[in-house]
Design a protein around this motif. Structure first.
Motif, PDB file in Angstrom:
ATOM      1  N   ALA A  69       3.361  -1.135   3.957  1.00 43.33           N
ATOM      2  CA  ALA A  69       2.786   0.158   3.591  1.00 43.33           C
ATOM      3  C   ALA A  69       3.760   1.282   3.904  1.00 43.33           C
ATOM      4  O   ALA A  69       4.639   1.132   4.752  1.00 43.33           O
ATOM      5  CB  ALA A  69       1.481   0.383   4.358  1.00 43.33           C
ATOM      6  N   VAL A  70       3.569   2.402   3.213  1.00 41.41           N
ATOM      7  CA  VAL A  70       4.294   3.628   3.520  1.00 41.41           C
ATOM      8  C   VAL A  70       3.277   4.708   3.876  1.00 41.41           C
ATOM      9  O   VAL A  70       2.097   4.612   3.543  1.00 41.41           O
ATOM     10  CB  VAL A  70       5.183   4.114   2.347  1.00 41.41           C
ATOM     11  CG1 VAL A  70       6.338   3.152   2.123  1.00 41.41           C
ATOM     12  CG2 VAL A  70       4.387   4.339   1.085  1.00 41.41           C
ATOM     13  N   LEU A  71       3.766   5.732   4.564  1.00 46.29           N
ATOM     14  CA  LEU A  71       2.914   6.852   4.967  1.00 46.29           C
ATOM     15  C   LEU A  71       2.610   7.772   3.795  1.00 46.29           C
ATOM     16  O   LEU A  71       3.501   8.115   3.013  1.00 46.29           O
ATOM     17  CB  LEU A  71       3.610   7.687   6.045  1.00 46.29           C
ATOM     18  CG  LEU A  71       3.725   7.085   7.420  1.00 46.29           C
ATOM     19  CD1 LEU A  71       4.608   7.967   8.297  1.00 46.29           C
ATOM     20  CD2 LEU A  71       2.355   6.905   8.041  1.00 46.29           C
ATOM     21  N   GLY A  72       1.371   8.194   3.713  1.00 43.53           N
ATOM     22  CA  GLY A  72       0.967   9.205   2.753  1.00 43.53           C
ATOM     23  C   GLY A  72       0.746  10.526   3.459  1.00 43.53           C
ATOM     24  O   GLY A  72       0.731  10.596   4.697  1.00 43.53           O
ATOM     25  N   HIS A  98       0.871  -1.186   0.000  1.00 41.37           N
ATOM     26  CA  HIS A  98       0.000   0.000   0.000  1.00 41.37           C
ATOM     27  C   HIS A  98       0.900   1.226   0.000  1.00 41.37           C
ATOM     28  O   HIS A  98       1.656   1.457   0.929  1.00 41.37           O
ATOM     29  CB  HIS A  98      -0.926   0.008   1.210  1.00 41.37           C
ATOM     30  CG  HIS A  98      -2.084   0.950   1.042  1.00 41.37           C
ATOM     31  ND1 HIS A  98      -1.911   2.303   0.871  1.00 41.37           N
ATOM     32  CD2 HIS A  98      -3.410   0.722   0.997  1.00 41.37           C
ATOM     33  CE1 HIS A  98      -3.099   2.875   0.731  1.00 41.37           C
ATOM     34  NE2 HIS A  98      -4.027   1.929   0.788  1.00 41.37           N
ATOM     35  N   ALA A  99       0.774   2.045  -1.065  1.00 42.48           N
ATOM     36  CA  ALA A  99       1.662   3.191  -1.261  1.00 42.48           C
ATOM     37  C   ALA A  99       1.133   4.477  -0.625  1.00 42.48           C
ATOM     38  O   ALA A  99       1.379   5.566  -1.120  1.00 42.48           O
ATOM     39  CB  ALA A  99       1.934   3.394  -2.745  1.00 42.48           C
ATOM     40  N   GLY A 100       0.419   4.366   0.473  1.00 38.89           N
ATOM     41  CA  GLY A 100       0.061   5.531   1.267  1.00 38.89           C
ATOM     42  C   GLY A 100      -1.296   6.139   0.996  1.00 38.89           C
ATOM     43  O   GLY A 100      -1.980   5.809   0.043  1.00 38.89           O
ATOM     44  N   ASP A 101      -1.668   7.042   1.895  1.00 36.60           N
ATOM     45  CA  ASP A 101      -3.007   7.625   1.991  1.00 36.60           C
ATOM     46  C   ASP A 101      -4.046   6.542   2.252  1.00 36.60           C
ATOM     47  O   ASP A 101      -5.099   6.478   1.623  1.00 36.60           O
ATOM     48  CB  ASP A 101      -3.363   8.493   0.783  1.00 36.60           C
ATOM     49  CG  ASP A 101      -2.827   9.914   0.927  1.00 36.60           C
ATOM     50  OD1 ASP A 101      -2.136  10.194   1.935  1.00 36.60           O
ATOM     51  OD2 ASP A 101      -3.096  10.737   0.036  1.00 36.60           O
TER      52      ASP A 101
END
Length: 163
Positions: A55-58, A34-37
């Motif tokens: 996942a990374v932070l959006g 999951h690439a954020g938001d």
């Protein structure tokens, strides 16, 4: 390794629960990126019911998503392929060169933020934005990404409409 790539799900405004068309792909996943938001960590918890999640932070993610374990940038070895992930890759102009500077060891960079699906390469580095399955903005359909990774190679990358 079958990887499902999501970004910009924007819960709970856009994602109240996993849409059925998205779930159909998640059931086949070995890993979910999951690439954020995400916007709420509950989405990440829900996704772990299908497969392991990274996942990374959006820019719309709060402390609960960070506490869940999402960093701003992430580098992974996926079956021998070096994959990096970040939410916002910056302006379109110069993006591949910028991603190469940010992630010099990466073969593939996954990102989000724009909600615009993109699969591009300069022959050395591939960049991949799955779009958004729930907030298509100016796109004709909501989308997600599918990656087939085997023996250190990206066999296939596909952007799939889900709405």
């Amino acid at each position: 390794m079958n990887v499902v790539v999501l970004s910009d799900t924007h819960a709970p405004r856009r994602w109240r629960s996993c849409p059925p068309a998205v779930a159909a792909h998640l059931r086949k996943a070995d890993l979910i990126l999951h690439a954020g938001d995400v916007c709420t960590a509950g989405v990440l918890d829900e996704l772990t019911g299908y497969a392991p999640v990274r996942a990374v932070l959006g820019n719309n993610d709060g402390p609960d998503v960070a506490a869940w374990g999402a960093p701003e940038r992430l580098e992974l070895d996926l079956d021998g392929l070096t994959v990096a992930m970040v939410h916002d890759s910056g302006l379109a102009q110069g993006r591949i060169a910028r991603m190469r500077r940010w992630f010099p060891a990466a073969n593939l960079v996954v990102f989000g933020h724009s909600h615009i699906p993109l699969d591009d390469s300069d022959g050395d580095l591939r960049i991949f934005n799955p779009g958004s399955p729930t907030d298509r903005r100016r796109q004709p359909r909501g989308t997600l990404g599918l990656l087939d990774i085997r023996d250190g190679r990206l066999i296939d990358a596909e952007i799939v409409p889900v709405t």
